[in-house]
Scaffold this motif. Structure first.
Motif, PDB file in Angstrom:
ATOM      1  N   LYS A  51       0.830  -1.206   0.000  1.00  7.42           N
ATOM      2  CA  LYS A  51       0.000   0.000   0.000  1.00  7.42           C
ATOM      3  C   LYS A  51       0.867   1.261   0.000  1.00  7.42           C
ATOM      4  O   LYS A  51       0.524   2.252  -0.632  1.00  7.42           O
ATOM      5  CB  LYS A  51      -0.945  -0.003   1.205  1.00  7.42           C
ATOM      6  CG  LYS A  51      -2.053  -1.021   1.082  1.00  7.42           C
ATOM      7  CD  LYS A  51      -2.929  -1.020   2.308  1.00  7.42           C
ATOM      8  CE  LYS A  51      -3.988  -2.092   2.215  1.00  7.42           C
ATOM      9  NZ  LYS A  51      -4.876  -2.116   3.377  1.00  7.42           N
ATOM     10  N   LEU A  52       2.004   1.221   0.703  1.00  9.64           N
ATOM     11  CA  LEU A  52       2.931   2.345   0.666  1.00  9.64           C
ATOM     12  C   LEU A  52       3.461   2.562  -0.751  1.00  9.64           C
ATOM     13  O   LEU A  52       3.565   3.698  -1.219  1.00  9.64           O
ATOM     14  CB  LEU A  52       4.107   2.100   1.615  1.00  9.64           C
ATOM     15  CG  LEU A  52       3.859   2.332   3.091  1.00  9.64           C
ATOM     16  CD1 LEU A  52       5.068   1.871   3.909  1.00  9.64           C
ATOM     17  CD2 LEU A  52       3.580   3.784   3.371  1.00  9.64           C
ATOM     18  N   MET A  53       3.808   1.464  -1.428  1.00 12.82           N
ATOM     19  CA  MET A  53       4.285   1.577  -2.817  1.00 12.82           C
ATOM     20  C   MET A  53       3.201   2.180  -3.705  1.00 12.82           C
ATOM     21  O   MET A  53       3.485   3.047  -4.538  1.00 12.82           O
ATOM     22  CB  MET A  53       4.697   0.209  -3.367  1.00 12.82           C
ATOM     23  CG  MET A  53       6.104  -0.205  -3.029  1.00 12.82           C
ATOM     24  SD  MET A  53       7.375   0.872  -3.717  1.00 12.82           S
ATOM     25  CE  MET A  53       7.282   0.480  -5.455  1.00 12.82           C
ATOM     26  N   ALA A  87      12.129   1.884  -9.089  1.00  9.43           N
ATOM     27  CA  ALA A  87      13.310   1.936  -8.224  1.00  9.43           C
ATOM     28  C   ALA A  87      13.346   3.254  -7.453  1.00  9.43           C
ATOM     29  O   ALA A  87      13.660   3.277  -6.254  1.00  9.43           O
ATOM     30  CB  ALA A  87      14.575   1.755  -9.048  1.00  9.43           C
ATOM     31  N   GLU A  88      13.014   4.347  -8.126  1.00  9.09           N
ATOM     32  CA  GLU A  88      12.989   5.655  -7.464  1.00  9.09           C
ATOM     33  C   GLU A  88      11.920   5.691  -6.374  1.00  9.09           C
ATOM     34  O   GLU A  88      12.159   6.158  -5.254  1.00  9.09           O
ATOM     35  CB  GLU A  88      12.724   6.748  -8.505  1.00  9.09           C
ATOM     36  CG  GLU A  88      12.755   8.142  -7.958  1.00  9.09           C
ATOM     37  CD  GLU A  88      12.506   9.194  -9.025  1.00  9.09           C
ATOM     38  OE1 GLU A  88      12.059  10.297  -8.643  1.00  9.09           O
ATOM     39  OE2 GLU A  88      12.737   8.930 -10.214  1.00  9.09           O
ATOM     40  N   THR A 108      12.254   5.780  -2.036  1.00  7.22           N
ATOM     41  CA  THR A 108      11.495   6.648  -1.123  1.00  7.22           C
ATOM     42  C   THR A 108      10.808   5.820  -0.038  1.00  7.22           C
ATOM     43  O   THR A 108      10.826   6.185   1.142  1.00  7.22           O
ATOM     44  CB  THR A 108      10.439   7.454  -1.915  1.00  7.22           C
ATOM     45  OG1 THR A 108      11.095   8.178  -2.945  1.00  7.22           O
ATOM     46  CG2 THR A 108       9.671   8.398  -1.017  1.00  7.22           C
ATOM     47  N   VAL A 109      10.207   4.705  -0.430  1.00  7.97           N
ATOM     48  CA  VAL A 109       9.528   3.831   0.534  1.00  7.97           C
ATOM     49  C   VAL A 109      10.530   3.258   1.537  1.00  7.97           C
ATOM     50  O   VAL A 109      10.271   3.236   2.747  1.00  7.97           O
ATOM     51  CB  VAL A 109       8.753   2.704  -0.192  1.00  7.97           C
ATOM     52  CG1 VAL A 109       8.278   1.644   0.780  1.00  7.97           C
ATOM     53  CG2 VAL A 109       7.578   3.281  -0.954  1.00  7.97           C
ATOM     54  N   LEU A 110      11.693   2.818   1.048  1.00  9.81           N
ATOM     55  CA  LEU A 110      12.707   2.270   1.961  1.00  9.81           C
ATOM     56  C   LEU A 110      13.204   3.322   2.948  1.00  9.81           C
ATOM     57  O   LEU A 110      13.432   3.015   4.120  1.00  9.81           O
ATOM     58  CB  LEU A 110      13.874   1.693   1.164  1.00  9.81           C
ATOM     59  CG  LEU A 110      13.605   0.354   0.477  1.00  9.81           C
ATOM     60  CD1 LEU A 110      14.792  -0.043  -0.393  1.00  9.81           C
ATOM     61  CD2 LEU A 110      13.301  -0.735   1.488  1.00  9.81           C
TER      62      LEU A 110
END
Length: 187
Positions: A91-93, A121-122, A126-128
């Motif tokens: 859901k974050l992605m 990837a970009e 951000t999610v990581l």
């Protein structure tokens, strides 16, 4: 004023309705419809009226999911460090993909042609970064480098369920004094 026998009859009907097995379902449905007023932060996820795939009808389309990995590629339990399950990571992605599309004047949907591996990837980076910050805020920091992997479950040409996964983004562990000690002085 209503005659007494009408009031008694109305009360009997109401009692029968409340005792009927379908009554709780009707009440639940009505209350679920107004969930957005109770929880305005739910952003459209109204169980059981959710569009999340685990509630959808099974189809022959590919199913996508995201999960965390250690730097060496072994799976990492995201919940232990961030409090987020794998479904929340997906859901974050999705949310970050929608934000990326809005920021860049693009139209978002699940099959967006602009959602290339480089863009994913970009967005994954951000999610990581968000997940690493959350793990540090919870005082359960990740042990080293982490990566975000995209998994796909699909039906092969011979009708068998198959799965593939690929790493789409990496996040290096921040350097600290313990992990990067100062060099020894020359004698």
């Amino acid at each position: 004023m209503l005659p007494t026998h009408w009031r008694e009859r109305g009360l009997q009907i109401l009692i029968k309705l409340v005792k009927h097995p379908i009554f709780p379902v009707i009440v639940f449905t009505i209350l679920s419809t107004f969930l957005y007023k109770i929880d305005p932060g739910s952003k459209g996820e109204f169980y059981p009226f959710s569009n999340y795939p685990m509630y959808a009808n099974p189809r022959e389309r590919d199913l996508e999911y995201f999960f965390l990995e250690h730097g060496d590629g072994t799976p990492l339990a995201s919940f232990a460090y961030t409090g987020y399950t794998a479904s929340r990571v997906k859901k974050l992605m999705r949310s970050e993909s929608m934000a990326y599309a809005k920021a860049n004047g693009l139209k978002w949907n699940k099959k967006s042609s602009w959602l290339t591996d480089e863009v994913q990837a970009e967005i994954g980076t951000t999610v990581l970064a968000h997940l690493r910050k959350r793990s540090q805020d919870r005082a359960t920091p990740f042990p080293g480098d982490i990566a975000l992997a995209r998994g796909i479950i699909f039906v092969s040409e011979d009708g068998m369920l198959e799965e593939s996964a690929a790493t789409i983004a990496r996040n290096a562990a921040p350097l600290t004094n313990e992990s990067n000690p100062a060099p020894a002085e020359n004698p």
